[in-house]
Design a protein around this motif. Sequence first.
Motif, short mmCIF file in Angstrom:
data_model
loop_
_atom_site.label_atom_id
_atom_site.label_comp_id
_atom_site.label_asym_id
_atom_site.label_seq_id
_atom_site.Cartn_x
_atom_site.Cartn_y
_atom_site.Cartn_z
N THR A 54 0.83 -1.20 0.00
CA THR A 54 0.00 0.00 0.00
C THR A 54 0.87 1.24 0.00
O THR A 54 1.79 1.36 0.81
CB THR A 54 -0.91 0.02 1.25
N ASP A 55 0.57 2.15 -0.92
CA ASP A 55 1.21 3.47 -0.91
C ASP A 55 0.35 4.41 -0.07
O ASP A 55 -0.88 4.40 -0.16
CB ASP A 55 1.34 4.04 -2.33
N LEU A 56 1.01 5.22 0.73
CA LEU A 56 0.33 6.14 1.62
C LEU A 56 0.66 7.58 1.21
O LEU A 56 1.84 7.96 1.17
CB LEU A 56 0.77 5.89 3.06
N TYR A 57 -0.36 8.35 0.91
CA TYR A 57 -0.22 9.75 0.53
C TYR A 57 -0.90 10.61 1.58
O TYR A 57 -1.94 10.23 2.12
CB TYR A 57 -0.93 10.03 -0.80
N ILE A 58 -0.37 11.79 1.81
CA ILE A 58 -1.08 12.76 2.64
C ILE A 58 -2.18 13.37 1.78
O ILE A 58 -1.93 13.78 0.65
CB ILE A 58 -0.12 13.86 3.16
N ARG A 59 -3.40 13.37 2.30
CA ARG A 59 -4.51 13.96 1.55
C ARG A 59 -4.16 15.40 1.17
O ARG A 59 -3.68 16.17 2.00
CB ARG A 59 -5.79 13.94 2.38
N GLN A 60 -4.40 15.73 -0.08
CA GLN A 60 -3.99 17.04 -0.59
C GLN A 60 -4.54 18.19 0.24
O GLN A 60 -3.82 19.17 0.50
CB GLN A 60 -4.38 17.18 -2.05
N GLU A 61 -5.78 18.09 0.67
CA GLU A 61 -6.38 19.19 1.45
C GLU A 61 -5.78 19.32 2.85
O GLU A 61 -5.96 20.33 3.51
CB GLU A 61 -7.91 19.04 1.51
N ARG A 62 -5.04 18.31 3.30
CA ARG A 62 -4.44 18.33 4.64
C ARG A 62 -2.92 18.53 4.59
O ARG A 62 -2.27 18.68 5.61
CB ARG A 62 -4.74 17.01 5.36
N TYR A 63 -2.37 18.51 3.39
CA TYR A 63 -0.92 18.53 3.20
C TYR A 63 -0.26 19.76 3.81
O TYR A 63 0.75 19.66 4.51
CB TYR A 63 -0.59 18.43 1.71
N HIS A 64 -0.80 20.94 3.53
CA HIS A 64 -0.17 22.17 4.01
C HIS A 64 -0.01 22.15 5.53
O HIS A 64 1.08 22.35 6.05
CB HIS A 64 -0.96 23.39 3.55
N ALA A 65 -1.08 21.91 6.24
CA ALA A 65 -1.02 21.91 7.70
C ALA A 65 -0.18 20.76 8.24
O ALA A 65 0.55 20.93 9.22
CB ALA A 65 -2.44 21.84 8.27
N GLN A 66 -0.26 19.60 7.62
CA GLN A 66 0.44 18.42 8.13
C GLN A 66 1.93 18.44 7.85
O GLN A 66 2.74 18.11 8.71
CB GLN A 66 -0.15 17.15 7.51
N PHE A 67 2.30 18.82 6.65
CA PHE A 67 3.68 18.59 6.19
C PHE A 67 4.49 19.87 6.01
O PHE A 67 5.70 19.87 6.20
CB PHE A 67 3.62 17.84 4.85
N ALA A 68 3.82 20.96 5.62
CA ALA A 68 4.56 22.14 5.17
C ALA A 68 3.94 23.44 5.65
O ALA A 68 3.82 24.41 4.90
CB ALA A 68 4.62 22.12 3.65
#
Length: 163
Positions: A54-68
Amino acid sequence: MSNAVRGDDRVKALVYVAGFAPEEGESIAELSSRFPGSTLGDTLNAVTLPDGSTDLYIRQERYHAQFAADLPPERAALDAVTQRPLNDRALHGKSAPPAWRDLPSWFVYPELDFNIPLAAHRFMAERAGAREQVEIAGASHALPASQPAAVADVILTAVQAVA
């Protein structure tokens, strides 16, 4: 990184940049869950692959707050759609003997990392006997993009120490 460089005489030092430094037999999933603070699991979108992994991606709408969170929204939006996934095999795979046992290491990590808890960064750096730990106040997991000068300074310090 801890395993990839073992046996390569060209590598003289390690610089961990918002990264994991597992011990032999440990997975990054174990390290991440050992300390409170990661919210990554709640943001992931799983994509099953033909090989059963399984590949795991950060949901695009949550990416800014979660990752960057410390990057401009436009940059985070671009990064969200071009992100590389984390495969569950990498997440749960057990580490071989780590290179930090034999090579000097430096650690630079963000204060506000929601992927790898701050306590985990500190723990890994201490355990590896880091020559230096640099914690960047207010920085997110996207440390190389948000704080490139600070990251480069740590890398140059390591190069100078082993040159």
